[in-house]
Design a protein around this motif. Structure first.
Motif, PDB file in Angstrom:
ATOM      1  N   UNK A 184       0.795  -1.224   0.000  1.00 49.91           N
ATOM      2  CA  UNK A 184       0.000   0.000   0.000  1.00 49.91           C
ATOM      3  C   UNK A 184       0.824   1.268   0.000  1.00 49.91           C
ATOM      4  N   UNK A 185       2.085   1.168  -0.394  1.00 45.81           N
ATOM      5  CA  UNK A 185       2.974   2.337  -0.411  1.00 45.81           C
ATOM      6  C   UNK A 185       2.866   3.037  -1.764  1.00 45.81           C
ATOM      7  N   UNK A 186       1.750   3.729  -1.971  1.00 43.48           N
ATOM      8  CA  UNK A 186       1.463   4.307  -3.282  1.00 43.48           C
ATOM      9  C   UNK A 186       2.393   5.468  -3.621  1.00 43.48           C
ATOM     10  N   UNK A 187       2.738   6.285  -2.630  1.00 40.84           N
ATOM     11  CA  UNK A 187       3.645   7.406  -2.891  1.00 40.84           C
ATOM     12  C   UNK A 187       5.009   6.886  -3.334  1.00 40.84           C
ATOM     13  N   UNK A 188       5.476   5.836  -2.664  1.00 42.46           N
ATOM     14  CA  UNK A 188       6.761   5.245  -3.035  1.00 42.46           C
ATOM     15  C   UNK A 188       6.686   4.597  -4.416  1.00 42.46           C
ATOM     16  N   UNK A 189       5.523   4.000  -4.727  1.00 43.70           N
ATOM     17  CA  UNK A 189       5.337   3.385  -6.044  1.00 43.70           C
ATOM     18  C   UNK A 189       5.408   4.439  -7.145  1.00 43.70           C
ATOM     19  N   UNK A 190       4.741   5.563  -6.930  1.00 49.42           N
ATOM     20  CA  UNK A 190       4.764   6.639  -7.919  1.00 49.42           C
ATOM     21  C   UNK A 190       6.184   7.153  -8.130  1.00 49.42           C
ATOM     22  N   UNK A 191       6.943   7.257  -7.052  1.00 49.18           N
ATOM     23  CA  UNK A 191       8.319   7.739  -7.148  1.00 49.18           C
ATOM     24  C   UNK A 191       9.201   6.725  -7.869  1.00 49.18           C
ATOM     25  N   UNK A 192       9.021   5.441  -7.551  1.00 47.27           N
ATOM     26  CA  UNK A 192       9.859   4.392  -8.140  1.00 47.27           C
ATOM     27  C   UNK A 192       9.611   4.233  -9.633  1.00 47.27           C
ATOM     28  N   UNK A 193       8.382   4.488 -10.072  1.00 49.53           N
ATOM     29  CA  UNK A 193       8.026   4.263 -11.476  1.00 49.53           C
ATOM     30  C   UNK A 193       8.110   5.524 -12.317  1.00 49.53           C
ATOM     31  N   UNK A 194       8.521   6.619 -11.732  1.00 43.46           N
ATOM     32  CA  UNK A 194       8.461   7.923 -12.400  1.00 43.46           C
ATOM     33  C   UNK A 194       9.212   7.951 -13.725  1.00 43.46           C
ATOM     34  N   UNK A 195      10.323   7.259 -13.830  1.00 41.09           N
ATOM     35  CA  UNK A 195      11.122   7.320 -15.046  1.00 41.09           C
ATOM     36  C   UNK A 195      10.809   6.249 -16.066  1.00 41.09           C
ATOM     37  N   UNK A 196       9.793   5.423 -15.807  1.00 42.84           N
ATOM     38  CA  UNK A 196       9.491   4.305 -16.702  1.00 42.84           C
ATOM     39  C   UNK A 196       8.012   4.298 -17.066  1.00 42.84           C
ATOM     40  N   UNK A 197       7.566   5.345 -17.762  1.00 47.91           N
ATOM     41  CA  UNK A 197       6.138   5.506 -17.996  1.00 47.91           C
ATOM     42  C   UNK A 197       5.519   4.349 -18.768  1.00 47.91           C
ATOM     43  N   UNK A 198       6.208   3.851 -19.786  1.00 46.95           N
ATOM     44  CA  UNK A 198       5.625   2.800 -20.612  1.00 46.95           C
ATOM     45  C   UNK A 198       5.326   1.552 -19.804  1.00 46.95           C
ATOM     46  N   UNK A 199       6.195   1.247 -18.818  1.00 44.66           N
ATOM     47  CA  UNK A 199       5.994   0.070 -17.992  1.00 44.66           C
ATOM     48  C   UNK A 199       5.069   0.374 -16.815  1.00 44.66           C
ATOM     49  N   UNK A 200       5.277   1.531 -16.179  1.00 45.35           N
ATOM     50  CA  UNK A 200       4.518   1.847 -14.973  1.00 45.35           C
ATOM     51  C   UNK A 200       3.041   2.056 -15.257  1.00 45.35           C
ATOM     52  N   UNK A 201       2.693   2.409 -16.501  1.00 46.61           N
ATOM     53  CA  UNK A 201       1.283   2.591 -16.847  1.00 46.61           C
ATOM     54  C   UNK A 201       0.482   1.333 -16.551  1.00 46.61           C
ATOM     55  N   UNK A 202       1.120   0.174 -16.671  1.00 48.16           N
ATOM     56  CA  UNK A 202       0.414  -1.085 -16.411  1.00 48.16           C
ATOM     57  C   UNK A 202       0.073  -1.213 -14.933  1.00 48.16           C
ATOM     58  N   UNK A 203       0.947  -0.741 -14.058  1.00 47.85           N
ATOM     59  CA  UNK A 203       0.660  -0.768 -12.625  1.00 47.85           C
ATOM     60  C   UNK A 203      -0.414   0.257 -12.280  1.00 47.85           C
TER      61      UNK A 203
END
Length: 367
Positions: A291-310
């Motif tokens: 449930x660490x959504x803020x950390x998830x957003x930070x971790x995926x910030x540079x990988x939009x094509x992949x993070x969009x799936x999450x």
């Protein structure tokens, strides 16, 4: 602000299109700082897929014409929109992106490039319903199986391979996963390699990898000759956030696919099918599970094509009022019961979503 929107409306009126032309100068005001829901189409004039998509984008703009809080925009990433294209275009052109009010969220579109799928995408993320959609049932692009069924002309196309030189190379590869072939017209080994190269582009047609080609006979590659030590052709160079690497393996499809998978964190076999675990990034799954959504957003910030799936896993559960467990059951059911009807791109999107959901290890999966 009012002047900008008056000008936008005037341009749309005279151009005969409701799609807003956005560039580097007004992107922040029209897209990122807008209180509206914005769908942005990043395109390039040379891209044939962009030309096929353009009338579909126009249709989407017409579909939302009665909704003042939805903006359909387009950015020429090869001309006056280069700055923002470098940031947002990861997979290549065209790239379609949903940006929430005041840039609250940005999610890349992965479905079929047709007006109805794009409309469903906007409706799902914005919560806005068009007149012909049941108001109590938010629509996700993969809920509309009757829209996204296979057709006779649905043969998958390979990635478009872009001809590169000193002027275009840096803009092409900057910030993107790229595979570049160095070859020449007189080279017999190159002629023998082209079928393998074409198959490689086909394998990654639905992945955030772009393909380019440099003609070693061109007089416009002096700087590229200095930058890369190409002592034999054909040569393949991989470029990502980690730098550049000249491929030294066998000129065989299997070896190249293994190298691309390892270089860019992908999961394809030589036929282009997804391997087990496709779409899953263990670190991100752990953050989502906790449930660490803020950390998830930070971790995926540079990988939009992949993070969009999450983000889509989160968005679907949120907007459809589902738990992750019920969403897993729904996606699994769609895949199992409609596997012969769903278009390949949609099936892969659902398969990745299922893999991500299966990777979650939290009590939310039992609720």
């Amino acid at each position: 602000m009012l002047f900008v929107w008056w000008l936008v409306a005037l341009v749309a009126c005279y151009s005969g299109s409701r799609v807003v032309e956005v560039n580097d100068k007004n992107f922040e005001e029209v897209v990122l700082n807008s209180p509206d829901h914005v769908l942005v189409d990043f395109y390039a004039d040379w891209c044939r897929h962009c030309k096929k998509l353009a009338p579909e984008i126009d249709k989407v703009a017409d579909m939302f014409a009665e909704h003042d809080n939805v903006v359909i925009a387009k950015v020429n990433g090869d001309k006056d929109g280069k700055r923002w294209a470098k940031k947002y275009v990861k997979l290549g052109y065209p790239t379609v992106l949903y940006v929430g009010p005041n840039n609250k969220e940005s999610i890349e579109f992965e479905g079929d490039r047709v007006a109805q799928s794009l409309s469903n995408f906007v409706q799902q993320l914005s919560g806005i319903r068009l007149g012909d959609v049941e108001p109590q049932a938010p629509v996700a692009e993969d809920d509309s199986i009757e829209i996204d069924v296979k057709g006779a002309d649905d043969d998958a196309e390979a990635h478009e391979v872009v001809e590169l030189d000193d002027l275009t190379f840096n803009d092409f590869v900057e910030g993107k996963n790229s595979v570049v072939l160095f070859s020449a017209g007189w080279c017999k080994s190159c002629d023998q390699f082209y079928p393998v190269w074409n198959s490689l582009t086909q394998v990654y047609r639905n992945e955030p990898v772009q393909f380019g080609k440099v003609d070693m006979e061109s007089p416009r590659i002096r700087l590229l000759r200095e930058k890369f030590t190409i002592d034999k052709i054909p040569s393949v160079v991989f470029m990502g956030s980690w730098g550049a690497s000249v491929y030294n393996g066998k000129r065989e499809l299997g070896s190249l696919v293994d190298t691309v998978n390892e270089a860019f964190g992908l999961h394809r076999d030589v036929s282009g099918e997804l391997k087990d675990g496709a779409g899953v990034v263990e670190e991100w799954s752990n953050l989502l599970s906790e449930g660490k959504l803020a950390e998830l957003l930070e971790a995926t910030k540079g990988d939009m094509s992949f993070s969009a799936r999450y983000y889509r896993v989160l968005a679907t559960a949120k907007y459809n009022g589902k738990t992750f467990k019920s969403e897993l059951n729904r996606v699994s059911s769609v895949l199992e019961n409609n596997k012969d009807k769903i278009k390949p791109a949609l099936a892969e999107s659902l398969l990745r979503r299922r893999n991500i959901l299966q990777s979650l290890k939290c009590k939310c999966m039992s609720e």
